[in-house]
Design an enzyme around this catalytic site. Sequence first.
Site, PDB file in Angstrom:
ATOM      1  N   LYS A  70       0.776  -1.331  -0.145  1.00  0.00           N
ATOM      2  CA  LYS A  70      -0.025   0.146  -0.102  1.00  0.00           C
ATOM      3  C   LYS A  70       0.855   1.265   0.064  1.00  0.00           C
ATOM      4  CE  LYS A  70      -4.440  -1.038   1.809  1.00  0.00           C
ATOM      5  NZ  LYS A  70      -5.363  -0.913   2.864  1.00  0.00           N
ATOM      6  N   ASP A 106     -10.395   3.507   1.381  1.00  0.00           N
ATOM      7  CA  ASP A 106     -10.948   2.893   3.144  1.00  0.00           C
ATOM      8  C   ASP A 106     -11.246   3.284   3.817  1.00  0.00           C
ATOM      9  OD1 ASP A 106      -9.905   0.256   2.265  1.00  0.00           O
ATOM     10  OD2 ASP A 106      -6.918   0.742   3.142  1.00  0.00           O
TER      11      ASP A 106
END
Length: 278
Positions: A70, A106
């Site tokens: 990420k 997210d």
Amino acid sequence: MITSQTGALGLLGHPVGHSKSPEMMNAALKAMDMPYIYLAYDVSPAELKQAVEGMKALKFRGWNVTIPHKVAITRYLDELDDSAKEIGAVNTVVYHQGKWVGHNTDGAGYLRSLTEEMSIDLSEQRIVLLGAGGAARAVGYALATAGVKKITIANRTVEKAEQLAEHLSRWTRTAAVPITDCKEAVEGATLVVNTTSVGMYPRTEEIPIPADWLHREQIVSDLVYRPRQTALLTAGKKKGAQIHTGLGMLVHQAAIALELWLGKPAPISLMKQVLETT
Ligand code: ATR
């Protein structure tokens, strides 16, 4: 049916063998009547650069990124949107006007799930975030920019809590405490969110804070989704608190990625159903 016109989407991670994203995403793509396939690719950190170059050359529409890539993925992208910049990590890559752009869905996914499932006035929320890692940064950013009243970060390593509190103080009131010392903050909170991995399968009996600190006038929310009912949520329920599970965030962060790639709303309830039955 897969044809010469079928477009490519996918997930880059290491490992990815346990991921339910392909089932959920392909069911959604079918229901949306979009000619794409979504596959999971297990790519080690040493192979990341090559994998990304390959996906670009193969003209992927975009892809999701998960642990451990990420942060590392950012160096192969042309731009980051505000969410990715502020969170410092990317979970979705989109090809947009000739550029590879990193997003992070997210936090927005968490917020959508929370407001969809709970009747909640965000401006009234005094929040305790348990944890100060990547998940806390995403959820904290989304809550802070949504205009909540106060966020207290409670973490095992208090220096990390202090850093995140300092970062989020641009948007809301913040505080930082050791997780062992957050009783007062939890008792005064309207929303308690666990972003740590405590309680995750197979150590399902573990709880990040004592059950006694929870009470009926709050929402208890857990990002851990395996098991769906964590020890923290079970304790909250016993105290009469409202419960918010991690399933919704999982679905909504994926739904926002689909919207970014395809410009169409995603079938939320179908996606939830797929996760519940696989
Ligand atoms: P993620 O990206 O999922 O948030 P992470 O960045 O590794 O993962 O962060 C994990 C978080 O869970 C951290 O806040 C970590 O606390 P530390 O910063 O002190 O390491 C927290 N965590 C993990 N295991 C824990 C445990 N057994 N007790 C308390 N906190 C724990």
